[in-house]
Design a protein around this motif. Structure first.
Motif, PDB file in Angstrom:
ATOM      1  N   ARG A 215       0.829  -1.207   0.000  1.00 17.36           N
ATOM      2  CA  ARG A 215       0.000   0.000   0.000  1.00 17.36           C
ATOM      3  C   ARG A 215       0.856   1.246   0.000  1.00 17.36           C
ATOM      4  O   ARG A 215       0.576   2.216  -0.713  1.00 17.36           O
ATOM      5  N   GLU A 216       1.906   1.232   0.807  1.00 17.79           N
ATOM      6  CA  GLU A 216       2.785   2.397   0.871  1.00 17.79           C
ATOM      7  C   GLU A 216       3.496   2.616  -0.464  1.00 17.79           C
ATOM      8  O   GLU A 216       3.604   3.752  -0.944  1.00 17.79           O
ATOM      9  N   ARG A 217       3.952   1.524  -1.061  1.00 18.97           N
ATOM     10  CA  ARG A 217       4.641   1.660  -2.335  1.00 18.97           C
ATOM     11  C   ARG A 217       3.677   2.129  -3.417  1.00 18.97           C
ATOM     12  O   ARG A 217       4.049   2.912  -4.303  1.00 18.97           O
ATOM     13  N   ALA A 218       2.449   1.664  -3.367  1.00 16.94           N
ATOM     14  CA  ALA A 218       1.458   2.102  -4.353  1.00 16.94           C
ATOM     15  C   ALA A 218       1.175   3.594  -4.215  1.00 16.94           C
ATOM     16  O   ALA A 218       1.017   4.295  -5.218  1.00 16.94           O
ATOM     17  N   LEU A 219       1.127   4.080  -2.977  1.00 13.10           N
ATOM     18  CA  LEU A 219       0.907   5.511  -2.776  1.00 13.10           C
ATOM     19  C   LEU A 219       2.074   6.325  -3.313  1.00 13.10           C
ATOM     20  O   LEU A 219       1.879   7.340  -3.995  1.00 13.10           O
ATOM     21  N   LEU A 220       3.288   5.902  -3.021  1.00 15.21           N
ATOM     22  CA  LEU A 220       4.457   6.626  -3.526  1.00 15.21           C
ATOM     23  C   LEU A 220       4.467   6.627  -5.049  1.00 15.21           C
ATOM     24  O   LEU A 220       4.760   7.655  -5.675  1.00 15.21           O
ATOM     25  N   ALA A 221       4.155   5.497  -5.651  1.00 13.87           N
ATOM     26  CA  ALA A 221       4.120   5.435  -7.114  1.00 13.87           C
ATOM     27  C   ALA A 221       3.037   6.349  -7.674  1.00 13.87           C
ATOM     28  O   ALA A 221       3.240   7.020  -8.697  1.00 13.87           O
ATOM     29  N   SER A 222       1.912   6.396  -7.006  1.00 16.38           N
ATOM     30  CA  SER A 222       0.824   7.260  -7.466  1.00 16.38           C
ATOM     31  C   SER A 222       1.231   8.731  -7.417  1.00 16.38           C
ATOM     32  O   SER A 222       0.959   9.497  -8.345  1.00 16.38           O
ATOM     33  N   ILE A 223       1.905   9.127  -6.351  1.00 16.74           N
ATOM     34  CA  ILE A 223       2.349  10.522  -6.248  1.00 16.74           C
ATOM     35  C   ILE A 223       3.356  10.836  -7.332  1.00 16.74           C
ATOM     36  O   ILE A 223       3.315  11.903  -7.965  1.00 16.74           O
ATOM     37  N   LEU A 224       4.277   9.932  -7.576  1.00 17.49           N
ATOM     38  CA  LEU A 224       5.291  10.172  -8.604  1.00 17.49           C
ATOM     39  C   LEU A 224       4.657  10.280  -9.979  1.00 17.49           C
ATOM     40  O   LEU A 224       5.038  11.141 -10.782  1.00 17.49           O
ATOM     41  N   LYS A 225       3.684   9.438 -10.267  1.00 19.82           N
ATOM     42  CA  LYS A 225       3.037   9.498 -11.577  1.00 19.82           C
ATOM     43  C   LYS A 225       2.270  10.799 -11.754  1.00 19.82           C
ATOM     44  O   LYS A 225       2.330  11.423 -12.821  1.00 19.82           O
ATOM     45  N   SER A 226       1.543  11.196 -10.726  1.00 16.39           N
ATOM     46  CA  SER A 226       0.761  12.423 -10.851  1.00 16.39           C
ATOM     47  C   SER A 226       1.632  13.664 -10.859  1.00 16.39           C
ATOM     48  O   SER A 226       1.187  14.728 -11.288  1.00 16.39           O
ATOM     49  N   SER A 227       2.875  13.556 -10.403  1.00 19.99           N
ATOM     50  CA  SER A 227       3.778  14.702 -10.363  1.00 19.99           C
ATOM     51  C   SER A 227       4.836  14.645 -11.443  1.00 19.99           C
ATOM     52  O   SER A 227       5.789  15.424 -11.412  1.00 19.99           O
ATOM     53  N   ALA A 228       4.693  13.731 -12.379  1.00 24.52           N
ATOM     54  CA  ALA A 228       5.758  13.509 -13.359  1.00 24.52           C
ATOM     55  C   ALA A 228       6.045  14.743 -14.189  1.00 24.52           C
ATOM     56  O   ALA A 228       7.192  15.031 -14.527  1.00 24.52           O
ATOM     57  N   CYS A 229       5.010  15.506 -14.519  1.00 18.50           N
ATOM     58  CA  CYS A 229       5.231  16.676 -15.368  1.00 18.50           C
ATOM     59  C   CYS A 229       6.120  17.703 -14.677  1.00 18.50           C
ATOM     60  O   CYS A 229       6.974  18.331 -15.303  1.00 18.50           O
ATOM     61  N   LEU A 230       5.951  17.883 -13.366  1.00 17.06           N
ATOM     62  CA  LEU A 230       6.795  18.818 -12.625  1.00 17.06           C
ATOM     63  C   LEU A 230       8.177  18.235 -12.403  1.00 17.06           C
ATOM     64  O   LEU A 230       9.190  18.929 -12.589  1.00 17.06           O
ATOM     65  N   LEU A 231       8.245  16.991 -12.007  1.00 17.87           N
ATOM     66  CA  LEU A 231       9.536  16.378 -11.708  1.00 17.87           C
ATOM     67  C   LEU A 231      10.393  16.231 -12.952  1.00 17.87           C
ATOM     68  O   LEU A 231      11.619  16.180 -12.854  1.00 17.87           O
ATOM     69  N   ARG A 232       9.774  16.177 -14.089  1.00 19.34           N
ATOM     70  CA  ARG A 232      10.561  16.086 -15.316  1.00 19.34           C
ATOM     71  C   ARG A 232      11.378  17.348 -15.538  1.00 19.34           C
ATOM     72  O   ARG A 232      12.546  17.277 -15.913  1.00 19.34           O
ATOM     73  N   SER A 233      10.793  18.490 -15.287  1.00 22.18           N
ATOM     74  CA  SER A 233      11.516  19.744 -15.487  1.00 22.18           C
ATOM     75  C   SER A 233      12.233  20.214 -14.236  1.00 22.18           C
ATOM     76  O   SER A 233      13.226  20.915 -14.328  1.00 22.18           O
ATOM     77  N   SER A 234      11.751  19.816 -13.056  1.00 19.66           N
ATOM     78  CA  SER A 234      12.342  20.271 -11.800  1.00 19.66           C
ATOM     79  C   SER A 234      12.477  19.102 -10.841  1.00 19.66           C
ATOM     80  O   SER A 234      11.694  18.958  -9.901  1.00 19.66           O
ATOM     81  N   PRO A 235      13.451  18.226 -11.059  1.00 21.24           N
ATOM     82  CA  PRO A 235      13.572  17.044 -10.192  1.00 21.24           C
ATOM     83  C   PRO A 235      13.902  17.381  -8.750  1.00 21.24           C
ATOM     84  O   PRO A 235      13.616  16.589  -7.863  1.00 21.24           O
ATOM     85  N   LEU A 236      14.470  18.560  -8.503  1.00 19.22           N
ATOM     86  CA  LEU A 236      14.803  18.924  -7.131  1.00 19.22           C
ATOM     87  C   LEU A 236      13.576  19.269  -6.303  1.00 19.22           C
ATOM     88  O   LEU A 236      13.685  19.471  -5.092  1.00 19.22           O
ATOM     89  N   GLU A 237      12.422  19.326  -6.946  1.00 12.32           N
ATOM     90  CA  GLU A 237      11.190  19.603  -6.216  1.00 12.32           C
ATOM     91  C   GLU A 237      10.591  18.353  -5.591  1.00 12.32           C
ATOM     92  O   GLU A 237       9.536  18.410  -4.974  1.00 12.32           O
ATOM     93  N   LEU A 238      11.240  17.216  -5.757  1.00  7.53           N
ATOM     94  CA  LEU A 238      10.677  15.966  -5.235  1.00  7.53           C
ATOM     95  C   LEU A 238      10.416  16.018  -3.735  1.00  7.53           C
ATOM     96  O   LEU A 238       9.335  15.605  -3.296  1.00  7.53           O
ATOM     97  N   PRO A 239      11.341  16.487  -2.872  1.00  8.98           N
ATOM     98  CA  PRO A 239      11.020  16.524  -1.437  1.00  8.98           C
ATOM     99  C   PRO A 239       9.785  17.357  -1.134  1.00  8.98           C
ATOM    100  O   PRO A 239       8.973  16.979  -0.283  1.00  8.98           O
ATOM    101  N   MET A 240       9.649  18.496  -1.808  1.00 12.13           N
ATOM    102  CA  MET A 240       8.475  19.326  -1.584  1.00 12.13           C
ATOM    103  C   MET A 240       7.198  18.597  -1.978  1.00 12.13           C
ATOM    104  O   MET A 240       6.203  18.603  -1.242  1.00 12.13           O
TER     105      MET A 240
END
Length: 1811
Positions: free
Chosen positions: A999-1024
């Protein structure tokens, strides 16, 4: 050719230094360099430059028998020269010249001359004749020195034997040098030639490294330290040496005279050393700029060169060498393309695919160099490529080792010349050598390469033609790629000589044209950006050159069908007649996990026009060939011959020894739908020529007799790989070697085994076995440095380097030279390739891995142990000085204390093996700016290798805890462009039984997928992103608390970033999984879906297919059942408990227990599942439902009045007949009783065991029963009819009919209930109708509440959420799932399903809620997440005002309603409500936090904050605003019409009245004046008298005051802004005015924005679109701050250190509509330098912005929630607030619904009335 240093630096990812020295004179210095300098230097290079460093000391071993000979040393020097990314030579020249070595071989003519002259002079040549034997196999024929080396595994010879061997060697050396001197004396040899025999190893190595070398090969690449010592020998040492030295006796001729003594003609060591230091080296200083440092040490004549002096010199040498090497290594690297990246230039997601694209091209270039024999099949491939109208693929097949991969690599590089009239795009892909062999990754990579190639076609495939004398290496530093465009500026397109680890080049005997390399076509510069005075730092890249075709490849979570469709569209749209596409896929059949059928099915059939597809498959991989036949059944393939002739198959006999089967020769045939070229064996004569060329290149040959055996071996197996292996074996033969047929192995595998035997004999079995095992089991290969590190960590290998009788040192490693010698012997079989920017070693053929695995890795335990060792290395377990125990026998150590213990008893000695540290991101140790500090370099080797080895070693817990749920690992993956891979790892089911936190891994994966557009251009924003998305759910996912804690630690480490102290209430919950089947089309839709309680969902689609999803899997798979060789089509599905019942189109029923194996039990009911045999048509019988109770299965049918009961175990069938059509059914818990609800309102009760009817009951209205709720503890049965009415029956007496207990009426006029949902945990029943939802108390059966549907909408389904505080509902024509809070009746959440249409149904599982859309998309939400988000407290309306206590621990909010909420920041929830009789208009808090003053409906309320008591309620004030003085004693009420009053907070008594209304009023810091504007003047009214005491007027200058601000730190002063832009300071006490600044005439101050810091250093003037304007009063300058988007709100903190603003992205930004790009952003910048501290995406619309003194930012949102953010910026020395949120992590969370805030009521009537 000449090679510049820059070329060298780009050609490798490692600095490789050869340490040249005299082994007898440099032991201390070399050890000091190895142990103190190079570990530091290695750390610096890895962290700062992304390079590794290796020092090769040929004399590192204390055992001289392990020292390499001169030939090997020269090979090592050449290897360092060619493969070092910087300097390659470090030389130490001391005061001792060293001993001359014996030559390894002497040409026959010269050797005979030496013998002749010696014998003529009467010198005995017996030693020479014994030591040297003639070998005709050398080129030219020579006499070779016979060496007697012992295997490293053998026991060391005794000291006496060593001494004898040294004496013999010394005697032989004297004889040889005497012979040389005689030849010189007689004039048969030149002195220069003779000197080569006199030189020491140091001199010989230096001359080999420097002589006859180009200037660019020496300048800044070589470093020499010369140490001259005066009086090196003390008087005592000289006397002892003279006394102990016997008279020298030299062999002389009988008639020799002293002046003719040949020994006297030999130059002395001193002369040779002087010649080296004073003549040879200085010449290179001037001509080649060789770096030479000379140190002279003068010693005391009495003591000489003491140990203390040597240690002192070693220390100074280490300091100097570190500094010099650092400068040499940095200089070629610190070029503009390789400079450290700023935050905005960090690697983006497409870098991983760009790297792979370049690596595949480089790999193609490497493999094509093995094309030694021209194959006739090449013409067949060419004919296929040149055909224009072929739409079928070409399959190149062949047996093992026939050269399919090499052939295709060669053809790839020839296609540009083959298609000279066109500009083809050629994409090679070696899938079995890819980092990620999954089908999804392969399709993504191909799509990316195709899209990128047609965007920049000229850059796709540079003509990197192989040069017979050069080797081209493409290398990428992943951290230096800011975009794909920048990638090619970092490629070395210059040829370089072949490395010793690369195969020798042999030019094929063909006449193809060799093209030159294409230079970089991209411009080096870029357009500069205009930067304002204050720049908040790097901003997220808006993807200015975004390409939809490329962007689609980078989205994580795409299904295989989506990737397939995208690839097909690219292949259809992009290729053209002038620019066709040739796609080459190799190694598909070598991929594990049987991915080949999936990949083949994803390829388009038939091929689009202008697309060529070439596949390479092994002949014995029948499953792959069958997949191709199925995919391309009929593609109308024309003949392959270019002349149109028909190709004929020819059978060729293959010898059994080759390991291959009989197969076809070189043909091209049409097999149903694809063309085929079968690769035959190479021509034997060509193999013989190839072998002869290889031998000649290594200076060897074979005799004619030996050649006959070689010809015979090649006749039995004419494979090129076998010929290469024969080269290794035959090069060991001498001309007098006794060879037979058994001397040569008879196949590839046997040859590899023989090679390993030879290597074990030469290098030791432990070293060879471990080294090859590590290389074979690595995921992508290993670098030479990594291999040495691993061998040093291996106990078996290191133990062999511990000499008997010696205590091992505290720091110890396997000598690098031992590893290098092994790799030299493997050259041609271990070659280099670039993986993730680093050159690694890998096997040229997979058969080496097979033999190594069979030989060394047969046991699973051995493989797991090696994987575990590699995992320890890449995790850094033994780094940073942590010593690892080495078990050794006590006889190996001279420890007298343990002498009494048994000699064989093992003991552990802790030794530091000095492995490097392995952080996820390399942070530079050098001082740097904050931006570069944030970027660092990703440790790509760790993130690629470590997960693989943890998985293979079975360390699942470590894999999950330290990688999958580690922020550091996630940051590294995202910054390396591997976000898609990270999501796949988190969602992957492999090893899921050992990874419990799904469940925890699924949540982390879901957040990463929904944030992919931002993380693609600004990977340093991941902690935020992670912190803001995880904080609301820490109570649900306690295992993620460590992850959030890691975010805070990372922020403190970087010294920047915004912390989240209180996360606002979420307005939505993202699904943890969003799944789509691979067969989704618009024409096919879901007709029915069902889910089980354990999380399995089955969908039935309109085409009759069934698709299954089992939690926590991340894919939806199709269910395929066949009967009588025909595939069954499904029409319905029902579920009950853990069972699923599927019905087919032919009326078959299949039962599946989802908790067991995927076995489907056919359930037969003669009444319903069989149809009349004489009829060709049958009626489809639809199941209405079924109930599974234990092993009993009760099924009822639509429109039928009976129930079929089955027993799952033995399948007996019973029918129970009811009075009317069965509509619902329940069973008792023990499975004995069945209650059947019917259409006419009757409930029949049956005893299942006896098949008897026990009784029946009917509701009075005879309405159809739709639901039965059985409460067995009360023996009550509640029946819900179609109108929503409930009848309660007592069913305790089984022998009597049920008795009516209660009849409940809903009062609804509806005629249909849509669904019901009952929760026995909370005793609540939900009844959903179209226009309302009713909730019933199932204890008392009373109607709790009713919820009406929104106006104009209707409910379609509703279910209860967790704990009954919420319910979820679907509305017609609404694509969202709406969530209501039952206690307030508010719709608190809307869940996005990702579909554009209304969901088909909601399925409630044990832990999840699943929405099924019409297209088959499954959206999965965690029930606890919905509950946590839906119950998070927030106000009813938008937050209008926020006031904060000085301590920052509590704050107060108002939304314009009657309530003021007090929040506890530590608890994160409101703890009290202050109620009023009217809407609250204003809110003030006394500075001492004791009183809360509110203004409501014209009345003033004064509250005690601690007790909640409303002490005063004042009426008659007519106030529009209220203030509290800084001393907390008085309040000020401001009235626009009427009197303003100053009054006491304690009793409400009026102190004075102010007759004038002062706008924008402020109280002076000393609580003496009330300042305000009136008619353009600034007035100061006394708080004691109410009179106007002071006045600031600009009437003299004809202007008005527009804004002002008091200064708490300077209470006598007020900053005043005039309408003209003039800025004044007004000293109130003295009434003096000072004009400080005049704003430009074009600038206008905004009074509503104007504010100043407490010390008056900064003033905020305006916010204009995306520009914020400040006034720096301390330096009298105007500053502008450029924001990313238009600024909505801005403010300063009171200290004047920071500016805080909220910006709103524009719709025309980067085109993305996700919350992270479309919602407002909170940003904090430093005013001193404009540097950005951090940013937070708010994801909802803010209304208020407040910054408190503790550097906390409070944001009130329009949905009533509040967010609190901290500024922990250490740069300002403020330190930020100290919060307790992290201390609360781990404590038990209390549900907000379980604890209501305290409600404090006001005084009933005003107790103070002002007149």
């Amino acid at each position: 050719m000449d090679r510049s240093p820059s070329d060298s630096s780009c050609s490798s990812s490692c600095v490789k230094l050869y340490l040249c020295s005299n082994p007898e004179d440099s032991v201390v210095e070399r050890r000091a360099l190895r142990e103190s300098v190079f570990p530091r230097l290695r750390q610096h290079c890895r962290h700062t430059l992304g390079l590794d460093i290796r020092l090769i000391d040929p004399y590192e071993s204390s055992d001289p028998s392990r020292w390499p000979d001169q030939k090997t040393r020269q090979q090592l020097i050449e290897e360092c020269r060619e493969s070092s990314a910087g300097p390659f030579l470090l030389a130490l020249v001391g005061h001792q010249y060293g001993t001359a070595g014996l030559p390894g071989q002497v040409e026959v003519s010269e050797y005979q001359l030496l013998l002749q002259e010696s014998q003529r002079a009467g010198v005995s040549t017996r030693l020479l004749e014994r030591a040297y034997l003639r070998d005709e196999n050398t080129l030219p024929p020579s006499f070779c020195l016979q060496t007697h080396t012992s295997c490293p595994q053998q026991v060391e010879v005794k000291e006496e034997e060593e001494s004898k061997m040294q004496d013999k060697e010394e005697e032989l050396r004297k004889v040889f040098q005497t012979a040389v001197s005689l030849c010189v004396r007689e004039g048969f040899m030149t002195p220069e030639r003779a000197h080569s025999y006199y030189r020491s190893a140091l001199d010989a190595d230096l001359r080999f490294a420097l002589e006859n070398r180009p200037r660019n090969d020496i300048i800044r690449r070589c470093l020499v330290y010369v140490h001259k010592i005066i009086n090196a020998k003390g008087q005592r040492e000289e006397k002892e040496q003279m006394n102990s030295q016997p008279p020298q006796q030299h062999p002389q001729p009988e008639c020799a005279t002293p002046d003719q003594d040949p020994v006297m003609m030999k130059p002395t060591d001193g002369h040779l050393l002087s010649q080296l230091c004073d003549n040879f080296l200085p010449g290179f200083i001037t001509s080649r700029q060789l770096l030479v440092y000379t140190t002279t040490t003068e010693c005391d004549r009495r003591h000489g060169y003491t140990t203390a002096r040597r240690r002192g010199y070693a220390e100074s040498l280490c300091q100097q060498a570190y500094s010099d090497l650092l400068g040499l290594i940095d200089s070629p690297i610190m070029l503009e393309p390789s400079e450290p990246l700023s935050t905005g230039q960090v690697s983006r997601l497409d870098d991983a695919l760009a790297r792979e694209r370049a690596e595949q091209e480089e790999l193609c270039a490497v493999l094509s160099r093995f094309y030694d024999i021209v194959r006739p099949e090449e013409e067949e491939v060419r004919a296929y490529v040149e055909q224009r109208d072929t739409q079928c693929p070409l399959v190149v097949t062949g047996g093992a080792c026939t050269g399919k991969t090499v052939l295709l690599a060669h053809c790839t590089r020839q296609m540009k010349s083959w298609l000279a009239d066109r500009d083809p795009v050629v994409i090679p892909y070696f899938s079995n050598l890819s980092i990620n062999p999954s089908p999804k990754h392969l399709l993504s990579s191909l799509s990316y390469q195709i899209a990128h190639s047609y965007r920049h076609p000229s850059d796709l495939c540079p003509k990197l033609e192989p040069n017979p004398n050069s080797y081209l290496t493409l290398n990428v530093d992943p951290s230096h790629i800011s975009s794909t465009r920048d990638y090619y500026s970092n490629i070395d397109l210059s040829p370089r000589p072949a490395s010793n680890l690369d195969p020798p080049n042999h030019e094929p005997s063909t006449g193809e044209h060799v093209s030159s390399a294409v230079p970089n076509l991209y411009p080096a510069g870029h357009d500069p950006n205009l930067i304002p005075v204050l720049d908040p730092g790097p901003k997220p890249n808006p993807k200015p050159n975004s390409n939809p075709n490329i962007d689609h490849c980078l989205k994580p979570g795409l299904s295989l069908s989506q990737l397939k469709d995208h690839l097909s569209s690219l292949l259809s749209l992009l290729p053209s007649p002038k620019q066709p596409l040739v796609l080459i896929l190799d190694g598909l059949d070598q991929i594990e996990n049987n991915y080949v059928p999936q990949i083949i099915q994803c390829l388009p059939s038939p091929l689009p026009p202008k697309v060529k597809l070439i596949l390479a498959l092994s002949s014995n991989r029948t499953h792959a060939l069958e997949a191709i036949k199925l995919r391309y059944p009929q593609c109308n393939a024309p003949p392959c011959k270019s002349d149109g002739s028909v190709c004929v198959e020819k059978t060729e006999h293959v010898p059994k020894e080759s390991g291959l089967e009989e197969r076809k020769g070189c043909v091209c045939v049409d097999r149903s739908g694809y063309m085929c070229v079968q690769l035959s064996l190479a021509d034997r004569k060509q193999c013989v020529k190839m072998l002869a060329s290889l031998l000649s290149g290594s200076g060897r040959r074979v005799t004619s007799g030996q050649q006959a055996l070689v010809n015979q071996a090649l006749t039995s197996c004419s494979l090129t790989l076998y010929a290469r292996l024969l080269h290794v074996h035959t090069s060991l033969w001498s001309s007098d070697s006794e060879v037979t047929e058994s001397s040569l192995p008879d196949g590839v595998h046997s040859s590899i085994s023989a090679l390993l035997d030879h290597l074990e004999q030469k290098h030791g079995s432990s070293l060879v076995g471990c080294a090859l095992s590590y290389l074979t089991l690595s995921r992508t290969g290993l670098t030479e440095a990594e291999l040495t590190d691993l061998l040093s960590s291996d106990d078996k290998v290191l133990a062999e380097h511990v000499r008997q009788g010696e205590n091992p040192p505290s720091k110890m490693r396997v000598p690098q030279v031992d590893v290098e010698r092994l790799l030299l012997d493997l050259r041609g079989f271990l070659i280099r390739r670039t993986v993730a920017g680093t050159q690694v070693l890998f096997w040229v053929s997979r058969h080496f891995g097979l033999v190594v695995g069979r030989r060394y890795l047969g046991a699973c335990e051995v493989r797991r142990e090696i994987h575990s060792e590699v995992a320890d290395y890449f995790s850094g377990r033994w780094a940073c000085g942590r010593a690892k125990p080495l078990p050794i026998n006590q006889e190996s150590a001279s420890n007298e204390a343990n002498a009494t213990v048994s000699a064989t008893a093992p003991m552990k000695i802790y030794i530091d093996r000095q492995p490097p540290g392995q952080p996820f991101v390399f942070e530079s140790s050098e001082p740097s700016s904050s931006s570069s500090k944030e970027v660092g370099r990703v440790n790509l080797r760790k993130i690629i290798e470590l997960p693989h080895h943890l998985r293979e070693s079975g360390r699942w817990k470590e894999l999950e805890r330290e990688l999958l749920m580690s922020l550091g690992f996630h940051q590294a993956m995202v910054r390396a462009g591997l976000l898609v891979d990270l999501v796949a790892m988190l969602e992957g089911e492999e090893g899921s039984p050992w990874l419990p936190l799904s469940r925890e891994r699924a949540l982390l994966a879901s957040i990463l997928k929904s944030s992919a557009c931002l993380l693609r251009s600004s990977p340093l924003e991941l902690p935020m992103v992670m912190e803001t998305r995880l904080l609301p759910y820490l109570g649900v996912y306690a295992e993620l608390e460590g992850y959030v804690r890691e975010v805070g630690q990372d922020r403190r480490k970087r010294g920047s970033g915004i912390g989240v102290e209180l996360c606002p209430a979420p307005s939505t919950v993202s699904p943890i999984q969003c799944l789509l089947s691979d067969a989704t089309t618009r024409e096919i839709f879901v007709t029915e879906a069902a889910g089980t309680e354990c999380g399995t969902v089955v969908e039935i689609k309109s085409d009759g297919s069934a698709w299954i999803w089992k939690a926590p899997r991340c894919d939806v798979v199709e269910l395929s059942l066949s009967r009588e060789q025909s595939k069954l089509k499904f029409v319905g599905v029902k579920s009950s408990g853990r069972f699923v019942l599927l019905s087919t189109h032919c009326n078959k029923l299949f039962l599946w227990d989802v908790t067991g194996p995927e076995m489907f039990l056919e359930v037969k009911d003669p009444l319903k599942t069989e149809f009349e045999p004489e009829s060709n048509q049958h009626t489809l019988n639809k199941i209405e439902g079924f109930v599974a109770c234990q092993k009993t299965l009760c099924v009822w049918w639509k429109g039928e009045s009976f129930v079929s009961v089955f027993d799952v175990s033995d399948e007996p069938l019973t029918h129970f007949q009811c009075q009317s059509t069965v509509t619902c059914l329940v069973c008792s818990a023990n499975g004995c009783y069945m209650y059947c609800g019917q259409e006419e309102g009757t409930v029949s009760i049956f005893d299942i065991n006896t098949s008897s009817l026990l009784g029946a009951c009917s509701n009075p209205n005879h309405n159809a029963i739709i639901s039965i709720i059985l409460c067995e503890d009360k023996w009550e049965m509640a029946c819900v009819d179609i109108t929503g009415n409930i009848t309660l029956w007592n069913v305790a007496a089984k022998t009597q009919p049920p008795s009516l207990v209660k009849e409940c009426f809903s009062g609804s006029n509806t005629t249909k209930i849509l669904n019901t949902d009952y929760s026995d945990e909370i005793d609540t029943l939900l009844v959903c109708e179209a226009h309302q939802i009713a909730l019933w108390d199932a204890c008392e059966w009373e109607l709790w509440d009713q919820f009406l549907a929104p106006q104009g909408r209707a409910f379609t389904q509703a279910v209860l959420a967790q704990d009954g505080h919420l319910f979820l509902a679907l509305l017609d024509t609404c694509p969202l799932v709406m969530v209501w809070r039952i206690s307030t009746g508010e719709c608190v959440l809307s869940l996005d399903t990702g579909a554009n249409t209304q969901p088909l149904t909601l399925l409630k599982m044990a832990t999840n809620v699943i929405s099924v859309s019409h297209n088959g998309c499954l959206s999965v939400w965690d029930s606890e997440m919905i509950y946590a988000a839906g119950t998070t407290p927030k106000m009813g309306s938008g937050v209008m005002e926020v006031v904060v206590e000085l301590t920052g621990n509590r704050f107060y909010t108002t939304d314009g309603s009657e309530a003021v909420w007090r929040w506890s920041l530590q608890a994160g929830i409101p703890d009290a409500n202050f109620l009023h009789d009217g809407p609250v208009e204003k809110l003030q808090l006394s500075p001492d936090n004791s009183h809360l003053v509110t203004l409501s409906a014209g009345e003033i309320y004064i509250w005690q904050t601690e007790t909640g008591q409303n002490t005063l309620r004042i009426s008659g004030s007519r106030a529009t605003d209220i203030l509290v003085t800084p001393n907390s004693n008085f309040g000020v009420s401001l009235a626009e019409r009427g009197l303003s009053r100053v009054w006491k907070l304690a009793n409400g008594g009026v102190v004075c009245q102010i007759h004038l209304y002062l706008a924008d009023a402020q109280v002076s810091p000393e609580s003496t004046f009330l300042f305000g504007c009136r008619h353009g003047d600034l007035l100061a009214a006394s708080l004691w008298s109410g009179s106007i005491s002071k006045r600031f007027s600009c009437s003299a200058w004809s202007e008005q005051v527009v804004a002002f601000h008091t200064l708490p730190e300077h209470p006598d002063f007020v900053v005043v802004m005039a309408a003209s832009g003039a800025v004044y300071t007004w000293k109130v006490a003295e009434e003096t005015v000072c004009r400080h600044f005049q704003l430009p005439s074009t600038f206008h101050c905004q009074p509503q924005v104007f504010q100043t810091s407490s010390d008056g250093s900064y003033a905020l003037l305006s916010t204009d679109n995306d520009v914020i304007t400040f006034l720096d009063l301390s330096q009298a300058r105007l500053c502008s701050l450029k924001a990313e988007d238009p600024v909505f709100k801005a403010c300063l903190d009171k200290t004047g250190c920071y500016a805080v603003y909220i910006s709103r992205p524009t719709a025309s930004g980067n085109g993305c509509v996700c919350d992270l790009h479309a919602k407002p952003v909170l940003t904090v910048v430093r005013l001193a330098d404009g540097g950005r501290v951090g940013r937070v995406c708010l994801r909802k619309n803010p209304l208020t912005l407040v910054v408190c003194e503790q550097l906390c930012v409070f944001v009130g949102f329009e949905d009533g929630s509040v967010g609190v953010y901290s500024i922990p910026d250490v740069v300002s020395n403020g330190g930020g607030p100290v919060r307790c949120r992290e201390n609360l992590i781990g404590q038990e969370k209390q549900c907000p619904c379980d604890r209501a805030p305290l409600r404090w009521l006001p005084v009933a009537v005003p107790n103070v009335t002002w007149p």
